[in-house]
Write an enzyme that holds these catalytic residues in place. Structure first.
Site, PDB file in Angstrom:
ATOM      1  N   ARG B  48      -5.839   3.463 -12.715  1.00  0.00           N
ATOM      2  CA  ARG B  48      -6.622   2.716 -11.736  1.00  0.00           C
ATOM      3  C   ARG B  48      -5.993   1.342 -11.589  1.00  0.00           C
ATOM      4  NH1 ARG B  48      -6.535  -0.383 -15.076  1.00  0.00           N
ATOM      5  NH2 ARG B  48      -7.933  -1.690 -13.888  1.00  0.00           N
ATOM      6  N   GLY B  49      -6.564   0.543 -10.691  1.00  0.00           N
ATOM      7  CA  GLY B  49      -5.949  -0.732 -10.370  1.00  0.00           C
ATOM      8  C   GLY B  49      -5.171  -0.545  -9.080  1.00  0.00           C
ATOM      9  N   ALA B  50      -5.434  -1.390  -8.098  1.00  0.00           N
ATOM     10  CA  ALA B  50      -4.863  -1.180  -6.763  1.00  0.00           C
ATOM     11  C   ALA B  50      -3.342  -1.000  -6.774  1.00  0.00           C
ATOM     12  CB  ALA B  50      -5.297  -2.320  -5.844  1.00  0.00           C
ATOM     13  N   ARG B  91      -8.822   7.727  -3.124  1.00  0.00           N
ATOM     14  CA  ARG B  91      -9.852   6.695  -3.353  1.00  0.00           C
ATOM     15  C   ARG B  91      -9.915   5.822  -2.105  1.00  0.00           C
ATOM     16  NH1 ARG B  91     -10.148   3.541  -8.852  1.00  0.00           N
ATOM     17  NH2 ARG B  91     -12.227   3.081  -8.022  1.00  0.00           N
ATOM     18  N   GLN B 196     -13.626  -1.419 -18.075  1.00  0.00           N
ATOM     19  CA  GLN B 196     -12.173  -1.669 -18.068  1.00  0.00           C
ATOM     20  C   GLN B 196     -11.814  -2.942 -18.830  1.00  0.00           C
ATOM     21  OE1 GLN B 196     -13.985  -1.039 -15.290  1.00  0.00           O
ATOM     22  NE2 GLN B 196     -12.877   0.255 -13.850  1.00  0.00           N
ATOM     23  N   ASP B 237      -8.667  -5.522  -4.485  1.00  0.00           N
ATOM     24  CA  ASP B 237      -8.284  -4.191  -4.023  1.00  0.00           C
ATOM     25  C   ASP B 237      -7.983  -4.176  -2.535  1.00  0.00           C
ATOM     26  OD1 ASP B 237     -10.071  -3.883  -6.521  1.00  0.00           O
ATOM     27  OD2 ASP B 237      -8.967  -1.999  -6.375  1.00  0.00           O
ATOM     28  N   ASN B 247     -13.211  -6.504  -4.611  1.00  0.00           N
ATOM     29  CA  ASN B 247     -12.730  -6.327  -5.986  1.00  0.00           C
ATOM     30  C   ASN B 247     -13.836  -5.656  -6.786  1.00  0.00           C
ATOM     31  OD1 ASN B 247     -10.686  -6.655  -8.014  1.00  0.00           O
ATOM     32  ND2 ASN B 247     -11.889  -8.311  -8.903  1.00  0.00           N
TER      33      ASN B 247
END
Lengths: 341, 341
Positions: B48-50, B91, B196, B237, B247
């Site tokens: 995950r994480g843009a 996503r 996270q 994001d 975000n």
């Protein structure tokens, strides 16, 4: 109709508590046969919530009197006072604890017989317990006046039957609004770290069929911003004479967002929550709890080993963020310094 | 010195990911041999994480080209485009996903041979991956200019090596400040629901010995109010052309409190996070994720059965709450509408 939920009951010289550490998964009873067990129940959060802590401590004094009844007279008094002191230190932030112990101590009269004192203490604890229920029902009725006919209510932590003897403070207002036929819906903050919202408030609301939705604490702010919350109802553990209120960590955050977006923010608490020795919230002691409340959930580790943790259990909501304080004696509006008196 | 953490690596025609669902308890590798596995890895948050999502999707396209290489020509192109579409929908909120897939699609030229296209795609994905690392290091260097010599930094979610290919965005600035010898200390929000902060950011900081303290999300507001935070660094994001930033849920709350108490609040993100088709944050789609992220933690149930849940994964921080946006091309200050251009 179901029996109302009661967090505690004193019978056959024992204090029976719903063990809130295991809800909603398991419904267990924790029995206190002596004052040390009552102290444990408060310190380890078998029971929590300022009013419930106050009543548990009162019965703790009763249990102590019972335990020491056969001691030599002077020892009875010294041990009883020691027990009062230990109980009063079981948790630091809720003022109801001090209030309740002080009230019990005022009945410990050195000229009376231990048995007489025990009976007096037992009578007083029963009275504090009964008063709590009556107070909450009154708060509920008074508080209902500010709940719109159709509304989304946000609440934090647990302020229900489990936080009191029965009925609750902020959640008592919710109960009262629901019982009066209003179309309410409750958003429940899960309330990390101990998840009292997810575990206790959600459980109480589910028991009574009150429409509700559980959210992460992080989701509250955008709900408020997007006008999905009509009012916020929370409890308090200690209120200073200027209206500054200590409550569960995260409450201050909600109050700030509410203020920015003009959402009414109410503190709901019995008058026993006021600390008339405090001019402001600055000197309220904020309890720091065990790091494992953050690093572990239900015993399961979620953070790296030995990671440093800061875990305050409460924060202070400044009076300027509070729309009104709802008590059993009426609704207190600003200016609080004048109106609390 | 330890090897830097890398969230992903493409070798021998397979994509190897650190499986972030199991950190910090278990360090496992998730291997994607086809594009469906890459889609799964994004949708189920193996990664995950843009920025990391963008690179994973790029390699997803490479895997698809490899899978379909022996198909009849027309089928190769139609299946490859279908795979691009499926990956782009894995996503909804992070714009880097769209950005990366669009960049890959621009290389799919109907006049070339499948093998040639595969090689071109592989080269481009490697380039996107390498650019990400370089971009982050540049962001770190630029961002370090706003970090005081001695400071307490608050961060939310994970924006580190695990959210990118390596180094990180907001956490890249932290790494850069630490490496430059500044006396920094990081407060890490645990970041419910998926934790996270507790699971990933804490793990990264512990790996590198950067001083840090983990807190419940609820504790951030009072730390800010009590002047214990000098600056806030978070990722994004998707950023609209007016500066509104999507975000992780909870970011908006921090930005509001920061604004009330004059604490600098920085968004740290590569320029690929800007969505030039969006004039404001109002039309950013907010992903709602599975209710079990709230009702269960590591598979263990914490809320009553069948309780209603609202679980948005992101929120929008309005441009007016942002002190500046730190990118690899420089620090963008308000007025954002003018300066983002």
């Amino acid at each position: 109709m179901k029996d109302p939920i009661r967090s505690l009951e004193f019978k056959e010289n024992k204090l029976f508590l719903i063990d809130q550490r295991f809800l909603p998964g398991k419904f267990e009873t924790f029995v206190c046969s002596n004052f040390r067990e009552a102290e444990f129940a408060i310190a380890k959060m078998v029971i929590r919530g300022a009013p419930a802590i106050g009543v548990t401590a009162a019965y703790g004094v009763v249990l102590a009197a019972l335990e020491f009844m056969e001691f030599p007279r002077h020892k009875f008094f010294s041990e009883l006072q020691k027990a009062c002191y230990i109980l009063s230190k079981s948790r630091p932030t809720a003022v109801n604890l001090t209030w309740s112990i002080t009230r019990m101590q005022s009945l410990i009269d050195q000229d009376s017989e231990p048995k007489q004192i025990f009976e007096r203490l037992k009578f007083e604890a029963d009275k504090i317990s009964a008063e709590d229920v009556m107070t909450n029902k009154l708060i509920g009725k008074i508080g209902n006046s500010i709940v719109p006919q159709k509304s989304n209510i946000l609440t934090h932590c647990n302020t229900g039957s489990l936080a009191t003897v029965e009925y609750g403070t902020a959640l008592g207002v919710v109960r009262s609004a629901f019982a009066s036929g209003k179309a309410i819906h409750v958003f429940v903050d899960e309330t990390r770290p101990r998840l009292q919202g997810a575990k206790l408030t959600a459980w109480e609301l589910a028991q009574e069929g009150i429409p509700a939705t559980l959210i992460a604490d992080n989701a509250a702010a955008s709900l408020i911003k997007n006008n999905r919350i009509d009012l916020i109802l929370v409890g308090a553990d200690r209120i200073a004479t200027n209206g500054d209120s200590a409550n569960k960590i995260g409450t201050f955050m909600l109050s700030e967002i509410a203020k920015s977006y003009n959402t009414p923010f109410y503190i709901v608490a019995p008058t026993s929550t006021f600390d008339f020795n405090l001019g402001s919230g600055n000197s309220i002691e904020i309890e720091e709890r065990d790091p494992t409340e953050i690093t572990h959930i239900n015993g399961m580790q979620i953070a790296p080993n030995d990671f440093n943790v800061y875990n305050p259990a409460f924060d202070i909501t400044p009076a300027s963020n509070i729309t009104a304080i709802i008590t059993e004696k009426g609704i207190i509006k600003p200016p609080f310094i004048k109106n609390i008196k």
